[in-house]
Motif scaffolding. Structure first.
Motif, PDB file in Angstrom:
ATOM      1  N   LYS A  93       0.773  -1.277  -0.092  1.00 26.48           N
ATOM      2  CA  LYS A  93       0.171   0.035   0.018  1.00 26.48           C
ATOM      3  C   LYS A  93       1.020   1.344   0.017  1.00 26.48           C
ATOM      4  N   ARG A  94       2.017   1.240   0.841  1.00 27.25           N
ATOM      5  CA  ARG A  94       2.867   2.437   0.693  1.00 27.25           C
ATOM      6  C   ARG A  94       3.503   2.447  -0.500  1.00 27.25           C
ATOM      7  N   LEU A  95       3.923   1.557  -0.969  1.00 22.87           N
ATOM      8  CA  LEU A  95       4.919   1.252  -2.317  1.00 22.87           C
ATOM      9  C   LEU A  95       3.990   1.910  -3.360  1.00 22.87           C
ATOM     10  N   GLU A  96       2.494   1.565  -3.452  1.00 20.27           N
ATOM     11  CA  GLU A  96       1.457   2.241  -4.679  1.00 20.27           C
ATOM     12  C   GLU A  96       1.524   3.735  -4.166  1.00 20.27           C
ATOM     13  N   LYS A  97       1.505   4.017  -2.900  1.00 21.66           N
ATOM     14  CA  LYS A  97       1.288   5.659  -2.978  1.00 21.66           C
ATOM     15  C   LYS A  97       2.613   6.445  -3.359  1.00 21.66           C
ATOM     16  N   GLN A  98       3.769   5.675  -2.795  1.00 25.53           N
ATOM     17  CA  GLN A  98       4.855   6.440  -3.343  1.00 25.53           C
ATOM     18  C   GLN A  98       5.402   6.356  -4.839  1.00 25.53           C
ATOM     19  N   LEU A  99       4.729   5.105  -5.494  1.00 22.17           N
ATOM     20  CA  LEU A  99       5.100   5.259  -6.911  1.00 22.17           C
ATOM     21  C   LEU A  99       4.113   6.078  -7.715  1.00 22.17           C
ATOM     22  N   SER A 100       2.883   6.212  -7.095  1.00 18.56           N
ATOM     23  CA  SER A 100       2.036   7.300  -7.724  1.00 18.56           C
ATOM     24  C   SER A 100       2.387   8.679  -7.650  1.00 18.56           C
ATOM     25  N   LEU A 101       2.904   9.018  -6.663  1.00 15.70           N
ATOM     26  CA  LEU A 101       3.496  10.549  -6.229  1.00 15.70           C
ATOM     27  C   LEU A 101       4.730  10.732  -7.106  1.00 15.70           C
ATOM     28  N   SER A 102       5.545   9.539  -7.209  1.00 15.66           N
ATOM     29  CA  SER A 102       6.846   9.796  -7.851  1.00 15.66           C
ATOM     30  C   SER A 102       7.049   9.993  -9.293  1.00 15.66           C
ATOM     31  N   SER A 103       5.952   9.380  -9.904  1.00 16.16           N
ATOM     32  CA  SER A 103       6.119   9.342 -11.547  1.00 16.16           C
ATOM     33  C   SER A 103       4.750   9.616 -12.028  1.00 16.16           C
ATOM     34  N   ASP A 104       5.002   9.886 -13.336  1.00 18.29           N
ATOM     35  CA  ASP A 104       3.506   9.876 -14.206  1.00 18.29           C
ATOM     36  C   ASP A 104       3.730   8.653 -14.698  1.00 18.29           C
ATOM     37  N   TRP A 105       2.543   7.998 -14.976  1.00 15.90           N
ATOM     38  CA  TRP A 105       2.169   6.596 -15.497  1.00 15.90           C
ATOM     39  C   TRP A 105       1.500   6.541 -16.925  1.00 15.90           C
ATOM     40  N   PRO A 106       1.815   5.981 -17.907  1.00 20.68           N
ATOM     41  CA  PRO A 106       2.846   4.881 -17.909  1.00 20.68           C
ATOM     42  C   PRO A 106       4.493   5.537 -17.678  1.00 20.68           C
ATOM     43  N   SER A 107       5.115   4.401 -17.066  1.00 25.15           N
ATOM     44  CA  SER A 107       6.634   5.086 -16.995  1.00 25.15           C
ATOM     45  C   SER A 107       7.637   3.861 -16.883  1.00 25.15           C
ATOM     46  N   ILE A 108       8.785   4.209 -17.265  1.00 26.65           N
ATOM     47  CA  ILE A 108       9.899   3.230 -17.214  1.00 26.65           C
ATOM     48  C   ILE A 108      10.224   2.908 -15.791  1.00 26.65           C
ATOM     49  N   TYR A 109      10.331   1.649 -15.310  1.00 22.57           N
ATOM     50  CA  TYR A 109      10.678   1.263 -13.915  1.00 22.57           C
ATOM     51  C   TYR A 109      11.701   0.108 -14.086  1.00 22.57           C
ATOM     52  N   LYS A 110      12.845   0.424 -13.031  1.00 26.39           N
ATOM     53  CA  LYS A 110      13.820  -0.434 -12.882  1.00 26.39           C
ATOM     54  C   LYS A 110      13.631  -1.315 -11.580  1.00 26.39           C
ATOM     55  N   PHE A 111      13.485  -2.736 -12.122  1.00 24.65           N
ATOM     56  CA  PHE A 111      13.425  -3.693 -10.865  1.00 24.65           C
ATOM     57  C   PHE A 111      14.637  -4.356 -10.731  1.00 24.65           C
ATOM     58  N   LYS A 112      15.258  -4.648  -9.366  1.00 22.22           N
ATOM     59  CA  LYS A 112      16.400  -5.330  -9.345  1.00 22.22           C
ATOM     60  C   LYS A 112      16.215  -6.221  -8.329  1.00 22.22           C
ATOM     61  N   PHE A 113      17.129  -7.468  -8.580  1.00 20.12           N
ATOM     62  CA  PHE A 113      16.587  -8.802  -7.754  1.00 20.12           C
ATOM     63  C   PHE A 113      18.280  -9.337  -7.821  1.00 20.12           C
ATOM     64  N   ILE A 114      18.050 -10.253  -6.564  1.00 20.70           N
ATOM     65  CA  ILE A 114      19.321 -10.897  -6.306  1.00 20.70           C
ATOM     66  C   ILE A 114      18.827 -12.417  -6.124  1.00 20.70           C
ATOM     67  N   LEU A 115      19.499 -13.429  -6.809  1.00 18.88           N
ATOM     68  CA  LEU A 115      19.182 -14.861  -6.587  1.00 18.88           C
ATOM     69  C   LEU A 115      20.565 -15.757  -6.587  1.00 18.88           C
ATOM     70  N   LYS A 116      20.583 -16.803  -6.085  1.00 25.89           N
ATOM     71  CA  LYS A 116      21.620 -17.707  -6.105  1.00 25.89           C
ATOM     72  C   LYS A 116      21.873 -18.077  -7.613  1.00 25.89           C
ATOM     73  N   SER A 117      23.214 -18.083  -7.814  1.00 27.84           N
ATOM     74  CA  SER A 117      23.569 -17.986  -9.271  1.00 27.84           C
ATOM     75  C   SER A 117      23.256 -19.344  -9.862  1.00 27.84           C
ATOM     76  N   ASP A 118      23.092 -20.530  -8.961  1.00 24.06           N
ATOM     77  CA  ASP A 118      23.098 -21.714  -9.565  1.00 24.06           C
ATOM     78  C   ASP A 118      21.492 -22.183  -9.626  1.00 24.06           C
ATOM     79  N   SER A 119      20.690 -21.289  -9.408  1.00 24.07           N
ATOM     80  CA  SER A 119      19.179 -21.454  -9.128  1.00 24.07           C
ATOM     81  C   SER A 119      18.624 -21.392 -10.632  1.00 24.07           C
ATOM     82  N   ILE A 120      17.688 -22.303 -10.724  1.00 22.56           N
ATOM     83  CA  ILE A 120      16.591 -22.396 -12.015  1.00 22.56           C
ATOM     84  C   ILE A 120      15.725 -21.421 -11.831  1.00 22.56           C
ATOM     85  N   ASN A 121      15.527 -20.567 -10.526  1.00 18.91           N
ATOM     86  CA  ASN A 121      14.685 -19.703 -10.341  1.00 18.91           C
ATOM     87  C   ASN A 121      14.990 -18.486 -11.271  1.00 18.91           C
TER      88      ASN A 121
END
Length: 94
Positions: A10-38
């Motif tokens: 809910k907080r994230l939705e509010k922050q995103l709504s206030l910080s950008s005009d939509w549609p917008s380019i968004y950068k996702f960042k994730f970390i996973l184990k390198s040997d993971s099929i995930n």
């Protein structure tokens, strides 16, 4: 879903709504184990949208960081992707 997760999204939705005009380019960042099929599972979550996916192996070669840059329609679409990714075992969202 835990109450804390609902409040977080809910907080994230509010922050995103206030910080950008939509549609917008968004950068996702994730970390996973390198040997993971995930890693493929994560990439498949973004197959349905126009996105650029890049990855970097950690210096120890134990982990992989995945960056996904995508054109997102709304904060709710961003949250939907985060929720799908959160189902992957061992994933860290940044």
């Amino acid at each position: 879903m835990l109450k804390d997760n609902k409040e977080f999204y809910k907080r994230l939705e509010k922050q995103l709504s206030l910080s950008s005009d939509w549609p917008s380019i968004y950068k996702f960042k994730f970390i996973l184990k390198s040997d993971s099929i995930n890693i493929d599972t994560l990439k498949n979550i973004f197959n349905d949208i126009d996105s650029k996916i890049s990855s970097n192996l950690s210096s120890s070669k134990n982990f992989m960081s995945i960056t996904i840059i995508a054109n997102m329609e709304s904060p709710l679409e961003v949250i939907k992707k985060y929720k799908l990714a959160s189902e992957i075992e061992g994933i860290i969202s940044l």
